[in-house]
Motif scaffolding. Structure first.
Motif, PDB file in Angstrom:
ATOM      1  N   LEU A   5       0.829  -1.204   0.000  1.00  0.00           N
ATOM      2  CA  LEU A   5       0.000   0.000   0.000  1.00  0.00           C
ATOM      3  C   LEU A   5       0.870   1.264   0.000  1.00  0.00           C
ATOM      4  O   LEU A   5       0.549   2.271  -0.663  1.00  0.00           O
ATOM      5  CB  LEU A   5      -0.938  -0.006   1.213  1.00  0.00           C
ATOM      6  CG  LEU A   5      -2.080  -1.038   1.172  1.00  0.00           C
ATOM      7  CD1 LEU A   5      -2.834  -1.046   2.505  1.00  0.00           C
ATOM      8  CD2 LEU A   5      -3.026  -0.746   0.022  1.00  0.00           C
ATOM      9  N   GLU A   6       1.976   1.212   0.736  1.00  0.00           N
ATOM     10  CA  GLU A   6       2.905   2.351   0.750  1.00  0.00           C
ATOM     11  C   GLU A   6       3.513   2.557  -0.630  1.00  0.00           C
ATOM     12  O   GLU A   6       3.687   3.693  -1.112  1.00  0.00           O
ATOM     13  CB  GLU A   6       4.008   2.109   1.783  1.00  0.00           C
ATOM     14  CG  GLU A   6       3.555   2.252   3.235  1.00  0.00           C
ATOM     15  CD  GLU A   6       3.143   3.676   3.547  1.00  0.00           C
ATOM     16  OE1 GLU A   6       3.835   4.632   3.089  1.00  0.00           O
ATOM     17  OE2 GLU A   6       2.112   3.849   4.236  1.00  0.00           O
ATOM     18  N   ILE A   7       3.846   1.462  -1.304  1.00  0.00           N
ATOM     19  CA  ILE A   7       4.399   1.554  -2.668  1.00  0.00           C
ATOM     20  C   ILE A   7       3.394   2.237  -3.582  1.00  0.00           C
ATOM     21  O   ILE A   7       3.742   3.137  -4.371  1.00  0.00           O
ATOM     22  CB  ILE A   7       4.755   0.150  -3.190  1.00  0.00           C
ATOM     23  CG1 ILE A   7       5.913  -0.451  -2.381  1.00  0.00           C
ATOM     24  CG2 ILE A   7       5.120   0.206  -4.675  1.00  0.00           C
ATOM     25  CD1 ILE A   7       6.194  -1.905  -2.686  1.00  0.00           C
ATOM     26  N   ARG A   8       2.101   1.813  -3.496  1.00  0.00           N
ATOM     27  CA  ARG A   8       1.070   2.432  -4.329  1.00  0.00           C
ATOM     28  C   ARG A   8       0.886   3.911  -3.999  1.00  0.00           C
ATOM     29  O   ARG A   8       0.593   4.739  -4.886  1.00  0.00           O
ATOM     30  CB  ARG A   8      -0.266   1.701  -4.139  1.00  0.00           C
ATOM     31  CG  ARG A   8      -0.330   0.280  -4.676  1.00  0.00           C
ATOM     32  CD  ARG A   8      -0.051   0.194  -6.169  1.00  0.00           C
ATOM     33  NE  ARG A   8      -0.810   1.091  -6.984  1.00  0.00           N
ATOM     34  CZ  ARG A   8      -2.069   0.916  -7.421  1.00  0.00           C
ATOM     35  NH1 ARG A   8      -2.712  -0.190  -7.105  1.00  0.00           N
ATOM     36  NH2 ARG A   8      -2.663   1.805  -8.198  1.00  0.00           N
ATOM     37  N   ARG A   9       1.042   4.248  -2.737  1.00  0.00           N
ATOM     38  CA  ARG A   9       0.890   5.668  -2.351  1.00  0.00           C
ATOM     39  C   ARG A   9       1.965   6.530  -2.996  1.00  0.00           C
ATOM     40  O   ARG A   9       1.693   7.603  -3.554  1.00  0.00           O
ATOM     41  CB  ARG A   9       0.951   5.802  -0.820  1.00  0.00           C
ATOM     42  CG  ARG A   9       0.671   7.227  -0.312  1.00  0.00           C
ATOM     43  CD  ARG A   9       0.404   7.213   1.165  1.00  0.00           C
ATOM     44  NE  ARG A   9       1.598   6.927   1.916  1.00  0.00           N
ATOM     45  CZ  ARG A   9       2.472   7.870   2.308  1.00  0.00           C
ATOM     46  NH1 ARG A   9       2.279   9.137   1.972  1.00  0.00           N
ATOM     47  NH2 ARG A   9       3.527   7.532   3.006  1.00  0.00           N
ATOM     48  N   TYR A  10       3.220   6.064  -2.991  1.00  0.00           N
ATOM     49  CA  TYR A  10       4.302   6.836  -3.622  1.00  0.00           C
ATOM     50  C   TYR A  10       4.210   6.766  -5.136  1.00  0.00           C
ATOM     51  O   TYR A  10       4.685   7.663  -5.852  1.00  0.00           O
ATOM     52  CB  TYR A  10       5.671   6.349  -3.120  1.00  0.00           C
ATOM     53  CG  TYR A  10       5.964   6.871  -1.733  1.00  0.00           C
ATOM     54  CD1 TYR A  10       6.398   8.187  -1.550  1.00  0.00           C
ATOM     55  CD2 TYR A  10       5.795   6.057  -0.608  1.00  0.00           C
ATOM     56  CE1 TYR A  10       6.654   8.661  -0.270  1.00  0.00           C
ATOM     57  CE2 TYR A  10       6.051   6.531   0.659  1.00  0.00           C
ATOM     58  CZ  TYR A  10       6.479   7.851   0.826  1.00  0.00           C
ATOM     59  OH  TYR A  10       6.727   8.339   2.079  1.00  0.00           O
ATOM     60  N   ARG A  49      -2.444  -2.694  -8.993  1.00  0.00           N
ATOM     61  CA  ARG A  49      -3.708  -3.247  -8.483  1.00  0.00           C
ATOM     62  C   ARG A  49      -3.604  -4.762  -8.293  1.00  0.00           C
ATOM     63  O   ARG A  49      -4.110  -5.315  -7.306  1.00  0.00           O
ATOM     64  CB  ARG A  49      -4.836  -2.897  -9.464  1.00  0.00           C
ATOM     65  CG  ARG A  49      -5.286  -1.432  -9.402  1.00  0.00           C
ATOM     66  CD  ARG A  49      -6.594  -1.229 -10.166  1.00  0.00           C
ATOM     67  NE  ARG A  49      -6.443  -1.492 -11.593  1.00  0.00           N
ATOM     68  CZ  ARG A  49      -6.123  -0.554 -12.483  1.00  0.00           C
ATOM     69  NH1 ARG A  49      -5.904   0.701 -12.110  1.00  0.00           N
ATOM     70  NH2 ARG A  49      -6.026  -0.860 -13.781  1.00  0.00           N
ATOM     71  N   GLU A  50      -2.932  -5.408  -9.270  1.00  0.00           N
ATOM     72  CA  GLU A  50      -2.756  -6.859  -9.144  1.00  0.00           C
ATOM     73  C   GLU A  50      -1.891  -7.211  -7.936  1.00  0.00           C
ATOM     74  O   GLU A  50      -2.133  -8.222  -7.252  1.00  0.00           O
ATOM     75  CB  GLU A  50      -2.140  -7.414 -10.422  1.00  0.00           C
ATOM     76  CG  GLU A  50      -3.068  -7.326 -11.629  1.00  0.00           C
ATOM     77  CD  GLU A  50      -2.375  -7.761 -12.918  1.00  0.00           C
ATOM     78  OE1 GLU A  50      -1.150  -8.001 -12.867  1.00  0.00           O
ATOM     79  OE2 GLU A  50      -3.062  -7.870 -13.956  1.00  0.00           O
ATOM     80  N   LEU A  51      -0.882  -6.387  -7.675  1.00  0.00           N
ATOM     81  CA  LEU A  51      -0.015  -6.610  -6.516  1.00  0.00           C
ATOM     82  C   LEU A  51      -0.805  -6.492  -5.208  1.00  0.00           C
ATOM     83  O   LEU A  51      -0.671  -7.319  -4.295  1.00  0.00           O
ATOM     84  CB  LEU A  51       1.150  -5.620  -6.522  1.00  0.00           C
ATOM     85  CG  LEU A  51       2.125  -5.714  -5.341  1.00  0.00           C
ATOM     86  CD1 LEU A  51       2.811  -7.084  -5.325  1.00  0.00           C
ATOM     87  CD2 LEU A  51       3.181  -4.597  -5.414  1.00  0.00           C
TER      88      LEU A  51
END
Length: 481
Positions: A53-58, A144-146
């Motif tokens: 989730l942190e990866i998606r945020r950045y 999204r898949e991750l």
């Protein structure tokens, strides 16, 4: 058939119980290890999901601002996620999940797509802008898949932990049920093999203290308790035999008490016999046959009189087998009074009120012995005549037992002594005046007849003995109403 004794049973149950608890402990320890591993993996899965989730945020920040710092931070989290995933896989004791491989692959694809997006962002031509949009869409798709894979990992571990808890509850219930069954069976075994026989021995000991002897039933299994109960029954039998010997000794003591009176009872007929013989010898010369015949008849009568006295004394002294038979109570009482008549002082009156047809089921000899002891006791309880000894009889309200009451006007019994009066060797008389066996003999005889005896007395107001004995027949005619 092979049978275990009590010691082997107790040892076997102890070993079984110890084995059960060791098995239960091993089961709980093994399940705790599995539970601990599942909880740890779930925590790792949640942490991995949070990192994604942190990866998606950045990722969103970089797409919006295109700052290098967001890209570097995202790369940092991607590297951490890959390293952490490798750590999780190495930590797992069970076979690696295919899902973890998919997450790792997806992270690698995501890192490559993110790097490609950065490279495209550095070129600003229209052609590259179209490529940039495609790179962004690809990155979002992989992202999204991750997230979906990481969430799936979390849900998988949660479901596995939930299934483990449900399975553990069933197993725990089974073990607790097994423990309950084992405990109940152990308790029942201990109760049947140990507590109940010990309770029987305790009750039997109390009955012995009350002068009643009843052998205990022996169990079929020959274990330690069988030996104890057999030894107890042997002890009871020996006590009963020794008590019978003591009672016989008491009877002989009573005979000694009656001896002087019996001598007087024999002296008169013997004197009459002697006188009649002397007169008959003198009359032989005269030849008066009628007078001699009358003298001989007198001799025969006096001989029979002496014989009855001696026979009664011999029957009383002889040890006989206990034999129950119907007997008229007034005849038994009369027999006892006749035996003791020589010891009754002139100022002590014997009063009898007994229905002639009142019959009881008794051993005549034993009941005579009991009444004789009570009469002697009552005579000795009136140290300063005049006095009265009353013997009355009737039936109880249910018409099943005869009730005999023997009452004297003697000195009475104090409250402390009245509780011990039937105990063997207990006496209120001075040393050398009594053995303390008389009333114990009476108690034993009445109990052996399935009867009861109790005493009512107050110091200075006389004593009353109340005896109940089984009736031999239906309600006596003289008592019917």
């Amino acid at each position: 058939m092979f049978q275990l004794n009590l010691r082997q049973k107790m040892l076997g149950f102890f070993v079984l119980k110890l084995t059960f608890f060791i098995s239960l402990g091993a089961f709980l320890y093994h399940d705790f290890e599995k539970f601990n591993e599942d909880v740890t993996i779930l925590i790792r899965a949640i942490r991995l999901s949070n990192t994604c989730l942190e990866i998606r945020r950045y990722e969103k920040n970089y797409i919006m601002r295109s700052e290098l710092e967001d890209f570097l931070t995202a790369q940092k989290y991607i590297n951490e996620a890959i390293e952490y995933l490798a750590f999780v896989q190495s930590e797992m004791k069970r076979p690696k999940l295919e899902l973890l491989g998919k997450i790792e692959t997806k992270l690698q694809q995501y890192r490559s797509a993110f790097k490609a997006l950065k490279d495209n962002c550095d070129i600003c031509s229209e052609h590259e802008i179209k490529l940039l949009n495609e790179s962004r869409e690809l990155l979002r798709t992989i992202g999204r898949e991750l997230i979906a894979l990481s969430d799936e990992f979390v849900i998988f571990e949660q479901n596995k932990l939930s299934r483990f808890v449900q399975h553990y509850q069933i197993q725990l219930f089974f073990y607790l049920l097994l423990l309950a069954v084992f405990t109940i069976s152990t308790t029942v075994m201990i109760f049947k093999s140990l507590i109940r026989p010990l309770k029987m021995i305790e009750v039997a000991a109390h009955t012995i203290a009350k002068n009643r002897f009843t052998p205990l039933p022996l169990p079929n299994k020959k274990d330690e308790l069988h030996s104890v109960l057999r030894a107890f029954n042997k002890m009871v039998k020996e006590i009963e035999e020794q008590q019978e010997q003591l009672f016989q000794a008491k009877k002989l003591s009573s005979i000694g008490t009656l001896a002087s009176g019996t001598a007087h009872q024999l002296n008169n007929p013997l004197n009459n016999i002697s006188t009649s013989c002397q007169i008959a010898l003198a009359e032989l010369k005269e030849g008066d046959c009628h007078f001699i015949e009358s003298l001989l008849k007198n001799i025969e009568q006096e001989t029979n009189r002496a014989s009855v006295t001696v026979k009664g004394l011999l029957e009383f002294s002889r040890a006989q087998t206990f034999s129950i038979q119907p007997a008229y109570l007034d005849e038994v009482v009369e027999r006892a009074v006749r035996l003791v008549s020589s010891d009754i002082p002139p100022d002590i009156a014997i009063k009898k009120e007994i229905p002639a047809d009142l019959a009881v089921k008794v051993d005549i000899q034993k009941l005579t012995e009991a009444l004789l002891n009570l009469l002697l006791n009552s005579i000795q309880a009136i140290p300063e005549p005049p006095g009265t000894i009353s013997i009355t009889a009737g039936i109880d309200s249910e018409n099943k037992n005869a009730v005999i009451t023997l009452e004297d006007t003697g000195v009475g019994i104090d409250e402390n002594s009245i509780q011990k009066i039937f105990d063997p060797f207990y006496t209120t008389k001075n040393v050398g005046k009594g053995t303390g066996l008389g009333l114990a003999v009476v108690y034993g005889i009445i109990k052996k007849h399935n009867g009861t005896i109790r005493v009512e007395s107050k110091l200075g107001h006389g004593t009353k003995f109340i005896i109940t004995l089984p009736l031999a027949f239906e309600k006596p005619k003289s008592l019917e109403s």
